[in-house]
Design a protein around this motif. Structure first.
Motif, PDB file in Angstrom:
ATOM      1  N   ASP A  59     -10.314  14.816  60.509  1.00 36.34           N
ATOM      2  CA  ASP A  59     -11.346  14.423  61.480  1.00 36.34           C
ATOM      3  C   ASP A  59     -10.742  14.123  62.843  1.00 36.34           C
ATOM      4  O   ASP A  59     -11.402  14.327  63.876  1.00 36.34           O
ATOM      5  N   TRP A  60      -9.509  13.627  62.853  1.00 38.76           N
ATOM      6  CA  TRP A  60      -8.901  13.210  64.113  1.00 38.76           C
ATOM      7  C   TRP A  60      -8.575  14.404  65.040  1.00 38.76           C
ATOM      8  O   TRP A  60      -8.299  14.204  66.222  1.00 38.76           O
TER       9      TRP A  60
ATOM     10  N   ARG B  97      -9.819  -1.627  67.506  1.00 41.39           N
ATOM     11  CA  ARG B  97      -9.264  -2.656  66.620  1.00 41.39           C
ATOM     12  C   ARG B  97      -9.826  -2.522  65.205  1.00 41.39           C
ATOM     13  O   ARG B  97      -9.103  -2.638  64.207  1.00 41.39           O
ATOM     14  N   ALA B  98     -11.125  -2.249  65.117  1.00 39.43           N
ATOM     15  CA  ALA B  98     -11.772  -2.122  63.804  1.00 39.43           C
ATOM     16  C   ALA B  98     -11.259  -0.896  63.048  1.00 39.43           C
ATOM     17  O   ALA B  98     -11.013  -0.959  61.835  1.00 39.43           O
ATOM     18  N   VAL B  99     -11.088   0.225  63.753  1.00 33.38           N
ATOM     19  CA  VAL B  99     -10.610   1.456  63.118  1.00 33.38           C
ATOM     20  C   VAL B  99      -9.186   1.267  62.606  1.00 33.38           C
ATOM     21  O   VAL B  99      -8.859   1.631  61.464  1.00 33.38           O
ATOM     22  N   ASP B 100      -8.325   0.696  63.435  1.00 34.91           N
ATOM     23  CA  ASP B 100      -6.939   0.466  63.014  1.00 34.91           C
ATOM     24  C   ASP B 100      -6.874  -0.462  61.796  1.00 34.91           C
ATOM     25  O   ASP B 100      -6.114  -0.212  60.850  1.00 34.91           O
ATOM     26  N   LYS B 101      -7.676  -1.506  61.829  1.00 33.69           N
ATOM     27  CA  LYS B 101      -7.700  -2.449  60.712  1.00 33.69           C
ATOM     28  C   LYS B 101      -8.227  -1.771  59.451  1.00 33.69           C
ATOM     29  O   LYS B 101      -7.685  -1.963  58.350  1.00 33.69           O
ATOM     30  N   LEU B 102      -9.277  -0.975  59.594  1.00 37.56           N
ATOM     31  CA  LEU B 102      -9.877  -0.269  58.465  1.00 37.56           C
ATOM     32  C   LEU B 102      -8.876   0.677  57.820  1.00 37.56           C
ATOM     33  O   LEU B 102      -8.717   0.692  56.588  1.00 37.56           O
ATOM     34  N   GLN B 103      -8.194   1.473  58.623  1.00 34.16           N
ATOM     35  CA  GLN B 103      -7.278   2.481  58.092  1.00 34.16           C
ATOM     36  C   GLN B 103      -6.069   1.846  57.416  1.00 34.16           C
ATOM     37  O   GLN B 103      -5.602   2.335  56.383  1.00 34.16           O
ATOM     38  N   GLN B 104      -5.581   0.744  57.969  1.00 32.24           N
ATOM     39  CA  GLN B 104      -4.438   0.074  57.347  1.00 32.24           C
ATOM     40  C   GLN B 104      -4.834  -0.704  56.105  1.00 32.24           C
ATOM     41  O   GLN B 104      -4.152  -0.670  55.085  1.00 32.24           O
ATOM     42  N   GLU B 105      -5.960  -1.411  56.183  1.00 29.95           N
ATOM     43  CA  GLU B 105      -6.380  -2.261  55.071  1.00 29.95           C
ATOM     44  C   GLU B 105      -6.790  -1.447  53.856  1.00 29.95           C
ATOM     45  O   GLU B 105      -6.495  -1.825  52.714  1.00 29.95           O
ATOM     46  N   PHE B 106      -7.466  -0.311  54.082  1.00 34.94           N
ATOM     47  CA  PHE B 106      -7.966   0.491  52.962  1.00 34.94           C
ATOM     48  C   PHE B 106      -7.123   1.743  52.703  1.00 34.94           C
ATOM     49  O   PHE B 106      -7.501   2.583  51.885  1.00 34.94           O
ATOM     50  N   LYS B 107      -6.017   1.871  53.449  1.00 27.00           N
ATOM     51  CA  LYS B 107      -5.090   2.986  53.224  1.00 27.00           C
ATOM     52  C   LYS B 107      -5.820   4.335  53.283  1.00 27.00           C
ATOM     53  O   LYS B 107      -5.774   5.143  52.345  1.00 27.00           O
ATOM     54  N   CYS B 108      -6.493   4.550  54.408  1.00 27.43           N
ATOM     55  CA  CYS B 108      -7.268   5.772  54.594  1.00 27.43           C
ATOM     56  C   CYS B 108      -7.053   6.279  56.021  1.00 27.43           C
ATOM     57  O   CYS B 108      -6.412   5.605  56.840  1.00 27.43           O
ATOM     58  N   CYS B 109      -7.618   7.438  56.312  1.00 22.74           N
ATOM     59  CA  CYS B 109      -7.427   8.029  57.638  1.00 22.74           C
ATOM     60  C   CYS B 109      -8.628   8.900  57.986  1.00 22.74           C
ATOM     61  O   CYS B 109      -8.959   9.846  57.253  1.00 22.74           O
ATOM     62  N   GLY B 110      -9.300   8.579  59.079  1.00 22.87           N
ATOM     63  CA  GLY B 110     -10.491   9.309  59.482  1.00 22.87           C
ATOM     64  C   GLY B 110     -11.698   8.892  58.666  1.00 22.87           C
ATOM     65  O   GLY B 110     -11.619   8.030  57.789  1.00 22.87           O
ATOM     66  N   SER B 111     -12.832   9.519  58.943  1.00 25.04           N
ATOM     67  CA  SER B 111     -14.048   9.196  58.210  1.00 25.04           C
ATOM     68  C   SER B 111     -14.068   9.898  56.849  1.00 25.04           C
ATOM     69  O   SER B 111     -14.128   9.256  55.810  1.00 25.04           O
ATOM     70  N   ASN B 112     -13.993  11.230  56.881  1.00 33.39           N
ATOM     71  CA  ASN B 112     -13.982  12.003  55.638  1.00 33.39           C
ATOM     72  C   ASN B 112     -12.571  12.371  55.203  1.00 33.39           C
ATOM     73  O   ASN B 112     -12.274  12.433  54.011  1.00 33.39           O
ATOM     74  N   SER B 113     -11.701  12.618  56.174  1.00 32.32           N
ATOM     75  CA  SER B 113     -10.295  12.933  55.892  1.00 32.32           C
ATOM     76  C   SER B 113      -9.513  12.818  57.199  1.00 32.32           C
ATOM     77  O   SER B 113     -10.090  12.664  58.286  1.00 32.32           O
ATOM     78  N   SER B 114      -8.205  12.925  57.108  1.00 32.55           N
ATOM     79  CA  SER B 114      -7.353  12.816  58.302  1.00 32.55           C
ATOM     80  C   SER B 114      -7.616  13.938  59.301  1.00 32.55           C
ATOM     81  O   SER B 114      -7.359  13.797  60.501  1.00 32.55           O
TER      82      SER B 114
END
Length: 250
Positions: free
Chosen positions: A163-164, A144-161
């Motif tokens: 990472d996934w 839940r936290a990761v999904d919220k983080l990526q949507q709220e801050f418009k980012c993906c992964g830790s350093n870049s997408s």
């Protein structure tokens, strides 16, 4: 009776009483503000706490909530002690003020110390937390936290997408061919994570945005804690003078 008693008191004592009463009123309001900041940190933004390996951020917020509750109770006690002119109550009030002072200084110090450690902690742990715990059993809070983080801050992964690519979930059938979680998508739809083209997903990592977010909140926690603690010094000085000026009630 009350009027006669006031006439017998030195003018300085009467002034101190009213100053301390006014202080306690504003102190009580400040307690509500301190508690509110702590609850807001733990409640509204609590999801992101699960992405941190250290408990210092959460501990600072819990300390503020505790301090806020004690402040509000202490404010009422201070008013009673002032107008009933009981030195024993004033002494208890002073001790509580001192305890709150130490609690809020502790919250401020924790916030300052964690400020210095945050960047290194996120570098070491955020990527692993996101890739190894996302969509895993009993790790719903992280998901839940990761999904919220990526949507709220418009980012993906830790350093870049990218990472996934090392995600434990992405490699399973449950991912249904996704290359990144759907929360990485610029337009969120089911299975949109199957296409990792820059036009479809956010490429930038979340570590910088999360660090800035937490640092901003640490400044609020530290500033509120230390600020209110400094104001309390005035209350403790007033209390000492009033304590000395009053005769023993019992």
């Amino acid at each position: 009776m009350g009027a006669n008693k006031d006439k017998k008191e030195p003018c300085g004592t009467v002034c101190l009483k009213y100053l301390l009463f006014a202080f306690n009123f504003f102190f009580w309001l400040a307690g509500g503000a301190v508690m509110g900041v702590g609850i807001w940190t733990l409640g509204v933004k609590s999801d992101y706490i699960s992405l941190l390996s250290s408990k210092t951020y959460a501990a600072s917020a819990y300390i503020l909530v505790l301090a806020g509750v004690i402040v509000m109770v202490t404010g009422v006690l201070g008013c009673c002690a002032t107008f009933r002119e009981q030195r024993k109550l004033l002494l208890v009030y002073f001790i509580l003020l001192l305890c709150i002072f130490l609690l809020e200084i502790l919250a401020g110090v924790l916030a300052y110390v964690y400020n210095k450690q945050l960047n290194e902690e996120l570098k070491q742990n955020l990527r692993e937390t996101m890739t190894q715990k996302y969509k895993q059993s009993s790790q719903e809070h992280v998901t839940r936290a990761v999904d919220k983080l990526q949507q709220e801050f418009k980012c993906c992964g830790s350093n870049s997408s990218s990472d996934w690519a090392e995600s434990a979930w992405i490699r399973t059938r449950d991912a249904a061919g996704r290359m990144v979680p759907d929360s990485c998508c610029k337009t969120l739809t089911e299975f949109c994570g199957r296409r990792d083209h820059p036009s479809n997903i956010y490429k930038g990592g979340c570590i910088t945005q999360l660090e800035k977010f937490i640092l901003d909140h640490l400044k609020i926690i530290g500033g509120v804690g230390v600020g209110i603690a400094c104001v309390q010094v005035i209350g403790m000085v007033f209390t000492c003078y009033l304590y000395k000026s009053l005769k023993e009630t019992y």
